[in-house]
Design a protein around this motif. Sequence first.
Motif, mmCIF file in Angstrom:
data_model
loop_
_atom_site.group_PDB
_atom_site.id
_atom_site.type_symbol
_atom_site.label_atom_id
_atom_site.label_comp_id
_atom_site.label_asym_id
_atom_site.label_seq_id
_atom_site.Cartn_x
_atom_site.Cartn_y
_atom_site.Cartn_z
ATOM 1 N N GLN A 184 0.818 -1.204 0.000
ATOM 2 C CA GLN A 184 0.000 0.000 0.000
ATOM 3 C C GLN A 184 0.857 1.261 0.000
ATOM 4 O O GLN A 184 0.503 2.234 -0.663
ATOM 5 C CB GLN A 184 -0.918 0.018 1.223
ATOM 6 C CG GLN A 184 -2.019 -1.000 1.135
ATOM 7 C CD GLN A 184 -2.922 -0.958 2.369
ATOM 8 O OE1 GLN A 184 -2.615 -0.335 3.376
ATOM 9 N NE2 GLN A 184 -4.044 -1.648 2.259
ATOM 10 N N ALA A 185 1.965 1.257 0.715
ATOM 11 C CA ALA A 185 2.783 2.464 0.844
ATOM 12 C C ALA A 185 3.382 2.859 -0.493
ATOM 13 O O ALA A 185 3.466 4.040 -0.826
ATOM 14 C CB ALA A 185 3.890 2.246 1.873
ATOM 15 N N GLU A 186 3.791 1.901 -1.285
ATOM 16 C CA GLU A 186 4.455 2.220 -2.557
ATOM 17 C C GLU A 186 3.540 2.010 -3.757
ATOM 18 O O GLU A 186 3.855 2.427 -4.869
ATOM 19 C CB GLU A 186 5.707 1.352 -2.703
ATOM 20 C CG GLU A 186 6.708 1.651 -1.582
ATOM 21 C CD GLU A 186 7.772 0.588 -1.493
ATOM 22 O OE1 GLU A 186 7.853 -0.265 -2.394
ATOM 23 O OE2 GLU A 186 8.517 0.594 -0.515
ATOM 24 N N GLY A 187 2.429 1.259 -3.565
ATOM 25 C CA GLY A 187 1.501 0.997 -4.667
ATOM 26 C C GLY A 187 1.994 -0.092 -5.612
ATOM 27 O O GLY A 187 1.549 -0.151 -6.749
ATOM 28 N N ASP A 188 2.939 -0.919 -5.118
ATOM 29 C CA ASP A 188 3.475 -1.990 -5.974
ATOM 30 C C ASP A 188 2.616 -3.252 -5.857
ATOM 31 O O ASP A 188 2.080 -3.559 -4.787
ATOM 32 C CB ASP A 188 4.909 -2.336 -5.557
ATOM 33 C CG ASP A 188 5.881 -1.208 -5.865
ATOM 34 O OD1 ASP A 188 5.588 -0.457 -6.824
ATOM 35 O OD2 ASP A 188 6.897 -1.105 -5.199
ATOM 36 N N LEU A 189 2.565 -4.021 -6.953
ATOM 37 C CA LEU A 189 1.861 -5.304 -6.971
ATOM 38 C C LEU A 189 2.784 -6.307 -7.644
ATOM 39 O O LEU A 189 3.306 -6.063 -8.720
ATOM 40 C CB LEU A 189 0.540 -5.215 -7.755
ATOM 41 C CG LEU A 189 -0.209 -6.525 -7.946
ATOM 42 C CD1 LEU A 189 -0.713 -7.058 -6.604
ATOM 43 C CD2 LEU A 189 -1.368 -6.363 -8.924
ATOM 44 N N ARG A 190 2.986 -7.427 -6.959
ATOM 45 C CA ARG A 190 3.774 -8.494 -7.581
ATOM 46 C C ARG A 190 2.961 -9.781 -7.543
ATOM 47 O O ARG A 190 2.213 -10.028 -6.609
ATOM 48 C CB ARG A 190 5.138 -8.650 -6.907
ATOM 49 C CG ARG A 190 5.089 -9.132 -5.500
ATOM 50 C CD ARG A 190 6.511 -9.175 -4.886
ATOM 51 N NE ARG A 190 6.447 -9.589 -3.509
ATOM 52 C CZ ARG A 190 6.507 -10.845 -3.096
ATOM 53 N NH1 ARG A 190 6.686 -11.812 -3.960
ATOM 54 N NH2 ARG A 190 6.400 -11.143 -1.809
ATOM 55 N N VAL A 191 3.107 -10.617 -8.561
ATOM 56 C CA VAL A 191 2.356 -11.863 -8.680
ATOM 57 C C VAL A 191 3.211 -12.972 -8.101
ATOM 58 O O VAL A 191 4.426 -13.035 -8.344
ATOM 59 C CB VAL A 191 2.005 -12.161 -10.156
ATOM 60 C CG1 VAL A 191 1.256 -13.474 -10.289
ATOM 61 C CG2 VAL A 191 1.191 -11.019 -10.747
ATOM 62 N N ILE A 192 2.586 -13.858 -7.293
ATOM 63 C CA ILE A 192 3.321 -14.967 -6.683
ATOM 64 C C ILE A 192 2.672 -16.286 -7.086
ATOM 65 O O ILE A 192 1.529 -16.332 -7.552
ATOM 66 C CB ILE A 192 3.366 -14.839 -5.143
ATOM 67 C CG1 ILE A 192 1.940 -14.883 -4.571
ATOM 68 C CG2 ILE A 192 4.111 -13.592 -4.709
ATOM 69 C CD1 ILE A 192 1.897 -14.984 -3.061
ATOM 70 N N ASP A 193 3.430 -17.404 -6.902
ATOM 71 C CA ASP A 193 2.909 -18.745 -7.184
ATOM 72 C C ASP A 193 2.437 -19.328 -5.865
ATOM 73 O O ASP A 193 3.170 -20.000 -5.149
ATOM 74 C CB ASP A 193 3.983 -19.615 -7.825
ATOM 75 C CG ASP A 193 3.439 -20.936 -8.328
ATOM 76 O OD1 ASP A 193 2.263 -21.252 -8.051
ATOM 77 O OD2 ASP A 193 4.177 -21.659 -9.021
ATOM 78 N N TYR A 194 1.203 -19.070 -5.541
ATOM 79 C CA TYR A 194 0.638 -19.472 -4.257
ATOM 80 C C TYR A 194 0.571 -20.993 -4.143
ATOM 81 O O TYR A 194 0.798 -21.553 -3.082
ATOM 82 C CB TYR A 194 -0.754 -18.833 -4.099
ATOM 83 C CG TYR A 194 -1.316 -18.937 -2.708
ATOM 84 C CD1 TYR A 194 -0.944 -17.998 -1.724
ATOM 85 C CD2 TYR A 194 -2.192 -19.942 -2.357
ATOM 86 C CE1 TYR A 194 -1.451 -18.090 -0.444
ATOM 87 C CE2 TYR A 194 -2.700 -20.039 -1.082
ATOM 88 C CZ TYR A 194 -2.329 -19.096 -0.109
ATOM 89 O OH TYR A 194 -2.838 -19.189 1.168
#
Length: 180
Positions: free
Chosen positions: A23-33
């Motif tokens: 939330q602080a930086e607005g970054d989104l990364r995709v992970i292999d859950y």
Amino acid sequence: MLGGIAHADIPPSNGVYTGCYTQAEGDLRVIDYEDGERCRRGEVTVTWNAAGPQGAPGLTGPQGPVGARGPAGAQGPAGGQGPAGPRGPAGEQGPAGTLQLTEVRGPRVLTVPPGGFDTSTAVCPTGQKAVSGGGIRGSGMVVNSSFRQDTDAPGDSWQSNVHNPTSAPLTGRTFAHCSP
């Protein structure tokens, strides 16, 4: 410094993407859950489907142009016999025909003794057919048989078999009606 290569099956087999949002930086990364990967401290786990719900059908588009004519198909099997057609009108009467007959008599006069039998033959001219015939008989003579006979002779013939049932000798002769 350390480096590495990571392998992930994204999109996952269940069709749900998982990501970590800062939330602080607005970054989104995709992970292999599915492979055990999780979000770090300070990240929020978010998921979304690979495919959304089906939308409403669109409007019908305009008709396309006529396509090219395809090749001719193979000939089909022969059909069955159809029903008989109606009877046609009667034809006009043809001209009257003519029958040319020649009467031929056997070569000899028969003299048949009392109670006796004899045979006589009348032969048609070459190329003609015997169409009828009989026996000329004296009073009381009986013609037992009279018939067309196919022979090796040049023309057909007629044969008569006669009987004399009387007590006196009788005479007779065979004749044939011949036609070309």
